[in-house]
Design a protein around this motif. Sequence first.
Motif, PDB file in Angstrom:
ATOM      1  N   ASP A 190      -8.607 -22.886   3.702  1.00 30.75           N
ATOM      2  CA  ASP A 190      -7.573 -23.493   2.874  1.00 30.75           C
ATOM      3  C   ASP A 190      -6.978 -24.640   3.686  1.00 30.75           C
ATOM      4  O   ASP A 190      -6.095 -24.440   4.520  1.00 30.75           O
ATOM      5  CB  ASP A 190      -6.508 -22.459   2.519  1.00 30.75           C
ATOM      6  CG  ASP A 190      -5.413 -23.027   1.610  1.00 30.75           C
ATOM      7  OD1 ASP A 190      -5.277 -24.269   1.541  1.00 30.75           O
ATOM      8  OD2 ASP A 190      -4.690 -22.222   1.003  1.00 30.75           O
ATOM      9  N   SER A 191      -7.500 -25.866   3.466  1.00 32.23           N
ATOM     10  CA  SER A 191      -7.039 -27.007   4.256  1.00 32.23           C
ATOM     11  C   SER A 191      -5.666 -27.501   3.805  1.00 32.23           C
ATOM     12  O   SER A 191      -5.015 -28.242   4.532  1.00 32.23           O
ATOM     13  CB  SER A 191      -8.068 -28.141   4.230  1.00 32.23           C
ATOM     14  OG  SER A 191      -8.357 -28.521   2.914  1.00 32.23           O
ATOM     15  N   VAL A 192      -5.199 -27.086   2.636  1.00 34.65           N
ATOM     16  CA  VAL A 192      -3.847 -27.441   2.201  1.00 34.65           C
ATOM     17  C   VAL A 192      -2.819 -26.637   2.990  1.00 34.65           C
ATOM     18  O   VAL A 192      -1.818 -27.171   3.478  1.00 34.65           O
ATOM     19  CB  VAL A 192      -3.675 -27.202   0.677  1.00 34.65           C
ATOM     20  CG1 VAL A 192      -2.229 -27.393   0.259  1.00 34.65           C
ATOM     21  CG2 VAL A 192      -4.603 -28.109  -0.105  1.00 34.65           C
ATOM     22  N   HIS A 193      -3.059 -25.329   3.145  1.00 36.25           N
ATOM     23  CA  HIS A 193      -2.143 -24.458   3.877  1.00 36.25           C
ATOM     24  C   HIS A 193      -2.587 -24.221   5.316  1.00 36.25           C
ATOM     25  O   HIS A 193      -1.956 -23.456   6.050  1.00 36.25           O
ATOM     26  CB  HIS A 193      -2.003 -23.110   3.147  1.00 36.25           C
ATOM     27  CG  HIS A 193      -1.382 -23.262   1.794  1.00 36.25           C
ATOM     28  ND1 HIS A 193      -2.121 -23.257   0.635  1.00 36.25           N
ATOM     29  CD2 HIS A 193      -0.095 -23.473   1.423  1.00 36.25           C
ATOM     30  CE1 HIS A 193      -1.325 -23.434  -0.398  1.00 36.25           C
ATOM     31  NE2 HIS A 193      -0.084 -23.578   0.043  1.00 36.25           N
ATOM     32  N   ASN A 194      -3.697 -24.866   5.731  1.00 41.76           N
ATOM     33  CA  ASN A 194      -4.220 -24.765   7.094  1.00 41.76           C
ATOM     34  C   ASN A 194      -4.455 -23.322   7.518  1.00 41.76           C
ATOM     35  O   ASN A 194      -3.978 -22.877   8.563  1.00 41.76           O
ATOM     36  CB  ASN A 194      -3.291 -25.485   8.077  1.00 41.76           C
ATOM     37  CG  ASN A 194      -3.217 -26.960   7.760  1.00 41.76           C
ATOM     38  OD1 ASN A 194      -4.245 -27.639   7.690  1.00 41.76           O
ATOM     39  ND2 ASN A 194      -2.025 -27.456   7.527  1.00 41.76           N
ATOM     40  N   THR A 195      -5.195 -22.593   6.679  1.00 38.27           N
ATOM     41  CA  THR A 195      -5.550 -21.220   7.044  1.00 38.27           C
ATOM     42  C   THR A 195      -7.062 -21.065   7.051  1.00 38.27           C
ATOM     43  O   THR A 195      -7.795 -21.779   6.358  1.00 38.27           O
ATOM     44  CB  THR A 195      -4.938 -20.187   6.072  1.00 38.27           C
ATOM     45  OG1 THR A 195      -5.439 -20.415   4.763  1.00 38.27           O
ATOM     46  CG2 THR A 195      -3.417 -20.227   6.103  1.00 38.27           C
ATOM     47  N   LEU A 196      -7.505 -20.132   7.844  1.00 35.73           N
ATOM     48  CA  LEU A 196      -8.918 -19.799   7.973  1.00 35.73           C
ATOM     49  C   LEU A 196      -9.064 -18.298   7.783  1.00 35.73           C
ATOM     50  O   LEU A 196      -8.338 -17.521   8.406  1.00 35.73           O
ATOM     51  CB  LEU A 196      -9.433 -20.191   9.363  1.00 35.73           C
ATOM     52  CG  LEU A 196     -10.865 -19.793   9.702  1.00 35.73           C
ATOM     53  CD1 LEU A 196     -11.847 -20.573   8.836  1.00 35.73           C
ATOM     54  CD2 LEU A 196     -11.142 -20.040  11.171  1.00 35.73           C
ATOM     55  N   LEU A 235      -3.026 -29.671  15.579  1.00 33.47           N
ATOM     56  CA  LEU A 235      -3.468 -30.775  14.733  1.00 33.47           C
ATOM     57  C   LEU A 235      -4.951 -31.087  14.900  1.00 33.47           C
ATOM     58  O   LEU A 235      -5.646 -31.369  13.922  1.00 33.47           O
ATOM     59  CB  LEU A 235      -2.625 -32.019  15.007  1.00 33.47           C
ATOM     60  CG  LEU A 235      -1.146 -31.891  14.641  1.00 33.47           C
ATOM     61  CD1 LEU A 235      -0.389 -33.167  14.982  1.00 33.47           C
ATOM     62  CD2 LEU A 235      -0.969 -31.542  13.177  1.00 33.47           C
ATOM     63  N   THR A 236      -5.455 -31.050  16.118  1.00 41.58           N
ATOM     64  CA  THR A 236      -6.882 -31.290  16.345  1.00 41.58           C
ATOM     65  C   THR A 236      -7.713 -30.230  15.643  1.00 41.58           C
ATOM     66  O   THR A 236      -8.734 -30.528  15.012  1.00 41.58           O
ATOM     67  CB  THR A 236      -7.206 -31.296  17.850  1.00 41.58           C
ATOM     68  OG1 THR A 236      -6.474 -32.366  18.458  1.00 41.58           O
ATOM     69  CG2 THR A 236      -8.685 -31.487  18.100  1.00 41.58           C
ATOM     70  N   LEU A 237      -7.265 -28.989  15.725  1.00 40.91           N
ATOM     71  CA  LEU A 237      -8.020 -27.916  15.096  1.00 40.91           C
ATOM     72  C   LEU A 237      -7.879 -27.932  13.575  1.00 40.91           C
ATOM     73  O   LEU A 237      -8.761 -27.463  12.866  1.00 40.91           O
ATOM     74  CB  LEU A 237      -7.611 -26.577  15.688  1.00 40.91           C
ATOM     75  CG  LEU A 237      -8.000 -26.439  17.171  1.00 40.91           C
ATOM     76  CD1 LEU A 237      -7.416 -25.180  17.761  1.00 40.91           C
ATOM     77  CD2 LEU A 237      -9.497 -26.482  17.357  1.00 40.91           C
ATOM     78  N   ARG A 238      -6.801 -28.510  13.073  1.00 42.62           N
ATOM     79  CA  ARG A 238      -6.680 -28.676  11.613  1.00 42.62           C
ATOM     80  C   ARG A 238      -7.757 -29.642  11.108  1.00 42.62           C
ATOM     81  O   ARG A 238      -8.336 -29.436  10.046  1.00 42.62           O
ATOM     82  CB  ARG A 238      -5.301 -29.189  11.232  1.00 42.62           C
ATOM     83  CG  ARG A 238      -4.242 -28.126  11.273  1.00 42.62           C
ATOM     84  CD  ARG A 238      -2.915 -28.665  10.813  1.00 42.62           C
ATOM     85  NE  ARG A 238      -1.917 -27.614  10.828  1.00 42.62           N
ATOM     86  CZ  ARG A 238      -0.652 -27.808  10.506  1.00 42.62           C
ATOM     87  NH1 ARG A 238      -0.226 -29.001  10.142  1.00 42.62           N
ATOM     88  NH2 ARG A 238       0.190 -26.802  10.548  1.00 42.62           N
ATOM     89  N   ASP A 239      -8.022 -30.697  11.868  1.00 48.00           N
ATOM     90  CA  ASP A 239      -9.104 -31.617  11.503  1.00 48.00           C
ATOM     91  C   ASP A 239     -10.442 -30.888  11.513  1.00 48.00           C
ATOM     92  O   ASP A 239     -11.282 -31.088  10.651  1.00 48.00           O
ATOM     93  CB  ASP A 239      -9.149 -32.811  12.451  1.00 48.00           C
ATOM     94  CG  ASP A 239      -7.986 -33.771  12.239  1.00 48.00           C
ATOM     95  OD1 ASP A 239      -7.361 -33.740  11.153  1.00 48.00           O
ATOM     96  OD2 ASP A 239      -7.706 -34.554  13.167  1.00 48.00           O
TER      97      ASP A 239
END
Length: 191
Positions: free
Chosen positions: A135-141, A158-162
């Motif tokens: 879920d790249s909107v809520h930044n979950t894996l 932030l790097t890992l969000r990319d």
Amino acid sequence: MKMNASVLLICIAVIAPLGCAVNDPKTADVTTVIEGVATVMSVDVPNRLVTIRNENGVMETLTVPDTVRNLPQLKEGDRVKISYKEALAAAIKKPGEGEVTAQSKERIVRSEPGAKPGGVAERETSATILVTGVDSVHNTLTFVGPQGKTRTIAVKNLTLRDYLKQLKPGDRVDVVYSEGMAITVEPAGGG
């Protein structure tokens, strides 16, 4: 010590790196280094207590475990240097490559008898996880770890969000978490 993939990926979510690099869209590397110096104020060898003063002037008395050798060589005025490094690397595997696994290895090196106390301790834990949701909107894996448990974590770095944006359900990701600590003691007066 064993650390499962859930703990590794929780580390992805909470590491606050001093340096980050993304070498390719399918990999991510994050490293944090913390260093400090303290001055020995007193040493109580029979009770294995050492009082130190850190760089901010804060004093603390520490109980030194029996595993630390050469405590009698530690003297008032000695400078104790500590370096802690933590690193996380992740790489997407090719489709069909690799099983969901985990392994861990450790290394400990202590100072030689008669020398100033010191040493190095390192641990590296590797795991392969199976991505089941992103879920790249809520930044979950969401993933399945080596023990078959499903976990969902928040990715704060932030790097890992990319990097998260590159993942998709069905990807297998190799994750390597390593940490190490080195402690050295310089004699009072620097020599």
